[in-house]
Write a protein that holds these residues in place. Sequence first.
Motif, PDB file in Angstrom:
ATOM      1  N   LYS A 157      -3.074 -10.549  -6.673  1.00 31.07           N
ATOM      2  CA  LYS A 157      -4.021 -10.036  -5.674  1.00 31.07           C
ATOM      3  C   LYS A 157      -3.510 -10.293  -4.260  1.00 31.07           C
ATOM      4  O   LYS A 157      -3.680  -9.455  -3.368  1.00 31.07           O
ATOM      5  CB  LYS A 157      -5.388 -10.685  -5.875  1.00 31.07           C
ATOM      6  N   LYS A 158      -2.880 -11.446  -4.050  1.00 32.97           N
ATOM      7  CA  LYS A 158      -2.335 -11.752  -2.722  1.00 32.97           C
ATOM      8  C   LYS A 158      -1.198 -10.783  -2.371  1.00 32.97           C
ATOM      9  O   LYS A 158      -1.103 -10.296  -1.241  1.00 32.97           O
ATOM     10  CB  LYS A 158      -1.825 -13.191  -2.682  1.00 32.97           C
ATOM     11  N   VAL A 159      -0.346 -10.492  -3.357  1.00 37.16           N
ATOM     12  CA  VAL A 159       0.755  -9.552  -3.125  1.00 37.16           C
ATOM     13  C   VAL A 159       0.206  -8.166  -2.780  1.00 37.16           C
ATOM     14  O   VAL A 159       0.685  -7.494  -1.851  1.00 37.16           O
ATOM     15  CB  VAL A 159       1.664  -9.481  -4.364  1.00 37.16           C
ATOM     16  N   LEU A 160      -0.818  -7.734  -3.514  1.00 36.80           N
ATOM     17  CA  LEU A 160      -1.419  -6.427  -3.247  1.00 36.80           C
ATOM     18  C   LEU A 160      -2.058  -6.387  -1.863  1.00 36.80           C
ATOM     19  O   LEU A 160      -1.967  -5.378  -1.153  1.00 36.80           O
ATOM     20  CB  LEU A 160      -2.463  -6.104  -4.318  1.00 36.80           C
ATOM     21  N   ALA A 161      -2.712  -7.487  -1.484  1.00 36.76           N
ATOM     22  CA  ALA A 161      -3.332  -7.543  -0.155  1.00 36.76           C
ATOM     23  C   ALA A 161      -2.270  -7.443   0.940  1.00 36.76           C
ATOM     24  O   ALA A 161      -2.459  -6.748   1.947  1.00 36.76           O
ATOM     25  CB  ALA A 161      -4.135  -8.830  -0.010  1.00 36.76           C
ATOM     26  N   ASP A 162      -1.142  -8.130   0.743  1.00 35.18           N
ATOM     27  CA  ASP A 162      -0.054  -8.056   1.726  1.00 35.18           C
ATOM     28  C   ASP A 162       0.509  -6.634   1.807  1.00 35.18           C
ATOM     29  O   ASP A 162       0.827  -6.143   2.901  1.00 35.18           O
ATOM     30  CB  ASP A 162       1.059  -9.036   1.351  1.00 35.18           C
ATOM     31  N   MET A 163       0.629  -5.976   0.659  1.00 43.01           N
ATOM     32  CA  MET A 163       1.138  -4.602   0.648  1.00 43.01           C
ATOM     33  C   MET A 163       0.187  -3.663   1.383  1.00 43.01           C
ATOM     34  O   MET A 163       0.624  -2.802   2.157  1.00 43.01           O
ATOM     35  CB  MET A 163       1.336  -4.129  -0.794  1.00 43.01           C
ATOM     36  N   ARG A 164      -1.119  -3.835   1.155  1.00 49.31           N
ATOM     37  CA  ARG A 164      -2.095  -2.981   1.843  1.00 49.31           C
ATOM     38  C   ARG A 164      -2.060  -3.226   3.348  1.00 49.31           C
ATOM     39  O   ARG A 164      -2.165  -2.282   4.142  1.00 49.31           O
ATOM     40  CB  ARG A 164      -3.494  -3.243   1.289  1.00 49.31           C
TER      41      ARG A 164
ATOM     42  N   ALA B 277       0.511  -4.274   5.105  1.00 53.01           N
ATOM     43  CA  ALA B 277       1.744  -3.674   5.629  1.00 53.01           C
ATOM     44  C   ALA B 277       1.612  -2.158   5.732  1.00 53.01           C
ATOM     45  O   ALA B 277       2.057  -1.546   6.712  1.00 53.01           O
ATOM     46  CB  ALA B 277       2.922  -4.046   4.731  1.00 53.01           C
ATOM     47  N   ALA B 278       0.987  -1.542   4.718  1.00 47.43           N
ATOM     48  CA  ALA B 278       0.796  -0.090   4.751  1.00 47.43           C
ATOM     49  C   ALA B 278      -0.125   0.314   5.894  1.00 47.43           C
ATOM     50  O   ALA B 278       0.107   1.314   6.579  1.00 47.43           O
ATOM     51  CB  ALA B 278       0.228   0.392   3.418  1.00 47.43           C
ATOM     52  N   SER B 279      -1.182  -0.485   6.121  1.00 46.67           N
ATOM     53  CA  SER B 279      -2.102  -0.192   7.218  1.00 46.67           C
ATOM     54  C   SER B 279      -1.401  -0.317   8.568  1.00 46.67           C
ATOM     55  O   SER B 279      -1.584   0.516   9.463  1.00 46.67           O
ATOM     56  CB  SER B 279      -3.298  -1.143   7.156  1.00 46.67           C
ATOM     57  N   GLN B 280      -0.580  -1.354   8.702  1.00 48.83           N
ATOM     58  CA  GLN B 280       0.160  -1.540   9.950  1.00 48.83           C
ATOM     59  C   GLN B 280       1.146  -0.395  10.180  1.00 48.83           C
ATOM     60  O   GLN B 280       1.290   0.102  11.303  1.00 48.83           O
ATOM     61  CB  GLN B 280       0.900  -2.875   9.918  1.00 48.83           C
ATOM     62  N   ALA B 281       1.813   0.027   9.116  1.00 48.73           N
ATOM     63  CA  ALA B 281       2.752   1.148   9.240  1.00 48.73           C
ATOM     64  C   ALA B 281       2.018   2.426   9.643  1.00 48.73           C
ATOM     65  O   ALA B 281       2.519   3.218  10.452  1.00 48.73           O
ATOM     66  CB  ALA B 281       3.489   1.356   7.925  1.00 48.73           C
ATOM     67  N   ALA B 282       0.814   2.623   9.086  1.00 46.22           N
ATOM     68  CA  ALA B 282       0.031   3.808   9.443  1.00 46.22           C
ATOM     69  C   ALA B 282      -0.378   3.767  10.914  1.00 46.22           C
ATOM     70  O   ALA B 282      -0.364   4.794  11.605  1.00 46.22           O
ATOM     71  CB  ALA B 282      -1.205   3.903   8.553  1.00 46.22           C
TER      72      ALA B 282
END
Length: 207
Positions: A109-116, A118-123
């Motif tokens: 869950k922590k890995v998924l949260a970090d991925m989300r 990062a994706a939000s920041q990239a957006a």
Amino acid sequence: MSMMMGSANMVTKDTVRAFDKFTTSLVGSMLQWNMEFNPEEEIKGDYQVLAKGNLSLVAKEVRGAALDQFVTTLTPEERAILDTYGLLVDRLKARDLPVDRMLPEDEAKKVLADMRAAASQAAQVEQGLTTAKTEAATASAEKQRTDAQVVAATTAATIQEILSRVEQNLANAKTGQDKVQLENLKTLLLTAVKPEKETKKGGKKDA
């Protein structure tokens, strides 16, 4: 469903089928002996041996394919309220894959949260770049429009200055030929100035 379509590992399938035949033969012989020679009448009945090794493989193939198909039909809203971690565990189990290769649920869950994140920041960065490009294009268009207005104003002023000199020379002209030439030049200059004046009047009228 590779097992049902005949594209599974043939060695595994043949081994399971052979074991099913062996099991059916052995247990069937024991069943027949007990039906005929066992003194306990209560155990006797109309029984049939059914080996399920091959059927179990097919069932796992069907379950795995059904889970894969189910995942492809999920909407973002459904994914948000579904235990995707548990669903992935079921998909691994359906293929007899080791579940212990997965990260613990909390760590996953922590890995998924970090991925989300990062994706939000990239957006956000992408949106910022798009906004900056739009603003730059708007500023460039505005600058071009301003430059065009400056050039037009300068041109009009130059024409007016030349027109004044022509009128002055026309007043001082001595011969008829000079007057005709100056009149023609004046007409050309007035024609060049007139469209601009009409445009300005039209703009004021529209406003």
